[in-house]
Write an enzyme that holds these catalytic residues in place. Sequence first.
Site, PDB file in Angstrom:
ATOM      1  N   ASP A  36       0.839  -1.204   0.000  1.00 32.14           N
ATOM      2  CA  ASP A  36       0.000   0.000   0.000  1.00 32.14           C
ATOM      3  C   ASP A  36       0.881   1.265   0.000  1.00 32.14           C
ATOM      4  O   ASP A  36       0.694   2.169  -0.831  1.00 32.14           O
ATOM      5  CB  ASP A  36      -0.876  -0.051   1.256  1.00 32.14           C
ATOM      6  N   THR A 120      -1.009 -11.428   3.192  1.00 34.94           N
ATOM      7  CA  THR A 120       0.068 -12.307   3.676  1.00 34.94           C
ATOM      8  C   THR A 120       1.264 -11.554   4.257  1.00 34.94           C
ATOM      9  O   THR A 120       2.258 -12.166   4.623  1.00 34.94           O
ATOM     10  CB  THR A 120       0.590 -13.238   2.554  1.00 34.94           C
ATOM     11  N   TYR A 123      -0.866  -8.416   7.648  1.00 30.32           N
ATOM     12  CA  TYR A 123      -2.135  -9.001   8.101  1.00 30.32           C
ATOM     13  C   TYR A 123      -2.023 -10.472   8.483  1.00 30.32           C
ATOM     14  O   TYR A 123      -2.963 -11.041   9.032  1.00 30.32           O
ATOM     15  CB  TYR A 123      -3.239  -8.781   7.059  1.00 30.32           C
TER      16      TYR A 123
HETATM   17  P1  ADP Z   1      -1.412  -6.983   4.035  1.00 32.69           P
HETATM   18  O1  ADP Z   1      -1.634  -5.894   5.042  1.00 32.69           O
HETATM   19  O2  ADP Z   1      -2.648  -7.246   3.173  1.00 32.69           O
HETATM   20  O3  ADP Z   1      -0.832  -8.217   4.633  1.00 32.69           O
HETATM   21  P2  ADP Z   1       1.205  -6.183   2.960  1.00 32.69           P
HETATM   22  O4  ADP Z   1       1.493  -5.038   2.060  1.00 32.69           O
HETATM   23  O5  ADP Z   1       1.808  -6.169   4.318  1.00 32.69           O
HETATM   24  O6  ADP Z   1      -0.391  -6.334   2.988  1.00 32.69           O
HETATM   25  O7  ADP Z   1       1.648  -7.521   2.254  1.00 32.69           O
HETATM   26  C1  ADP Z   1       0.948  -8.132   1.174  1.00 32.69           C
HETATM   27  C2  ADP Z   1       1.943  -8.786   0.224  1.00 32.69           C
HETATM   28  O8  ADP Z   1       2.521  -7.776  -0.603  1.00 32.69           O
HETATM   29  C3  ADP Z   1       3.105  -9.503   0.901  1.00 32.69           C
HETATM   30  O9  ADP Z   1       3.351 -10.707   0.198  1.00 32.69           O
HETATM   31  C4  ADP Z   1       4.258  -8.525   0.694  1.00 32.69           C
HETATM   32  O10 ADP Z   1       5.505  -9.206   0.667  1.00 32.69           O
HETATM   33  C5  ADP Z   1       3.910  -7.984  -0.668  1.00 32.69           C
HETATM   34  N1  ADP Z   1       4.544  -6.718  -1.065  1.00 32.69           N
HETATM   35  C6  ADP Z   1       5.040  -5.710  -0.297  1.00 32.69           C
HETATM   36  N2  ADP Z   1       5.507  -4.719  -1.058  1.00 32.69           N
HETATM   37  C7  ADP Z   1       5.297  -5.093  -2.362  1.00 32.69           C
HETATM   38  C8  ADP Z   1       5.563  -4.513  -3.644  1.00 32.69           C
HETATM   39  N3  ADP Z   1       6.143  -3.323  -3.749  1.00 32.69           N
HETATM   40  N4  ADP Z   1       5.205  -5.210  -4.755  1.00 32.69           N
HETATM   41  C9  ADP Z   1       4.613  -6.413  -4.666  1.00 32.69           C
HETATM   42  N5  ADP Z   1       4.324  -7.019  -3.502  1.00 32.69           N
HETATM   43  C10 ADP Z   1       4.672  -6.367  -2.361  1.00 32.69           C
END
Ligand code: ADP
Length: 170
Positions: A36, A120, A123
């Site tokens: 995000d 993953t 959360y």
């Molecule tokens: P949530 O709060 O839904 O768990 P996160 O952002 O913490 O969301 O993680 C969701 C997934 O996105 C994880 O697998 C994380 O490793 C991945 N992630 C984090 N940054 C990026 C990025 N820039 N591009 C793609 N995936 C990402």
Amino acid sequence: MTEERIELLDSDITTLKVDAIVNAANNSLLGGGGVDGAIHRAAGPELLAECFGLGGCPTGKAKITKGYRLPARFVLHTVGPVWHGGDHSEAELLAACYRNCFALAARQHLTTLALPAISTGVYGFPKEAAAIIAVRETRAALAARPELKVILVCFNEETRRAYEEALNRS
Ligand code: ADP
């Protein structure tokens, strides 16, 4: 065939030139950490300004914005469930995230979609179980729309392994 329209890609989702990338957002839609934060940084302040007008998003649902400075044209913001042990409808809510993103993409005639492994990260949803849900819902969406192409983005090695196992299960 659906399998040739699923791609696993080791990448930062903010760099992908697709019709839409999916954001694993929170209920406020006003930015956070993880993917995000990366999406908001790359898209610029106009994205936050549009999100302000959306009034948040319930868990399991999805909302669309433009992509602004991203190479992607649109962002589909969905809110995954926080993992509370598995008996708080986490699996159903995660499936709903994928279904609602694919439905929104279909309504907007978006054909190339990249998704992170929703829920993953912070959360805490177990990666293997989440990958099984992601692959099942992706296959269903691909079967329903022959023009759809889906990139499942692997931001780390465990995520790639989980997707590979899920794809090999059936
Ligand atoms: P949530 O709060 O839904 O768990 P996160 O952002 O913490 O969301 O993680 C969701 C997934 O996105 C994880 O697998 C994380 O490793 C991945 N992630 C984090 N940054 C990026 C990025 N820039 N591009 C793609 N995936 C990402």
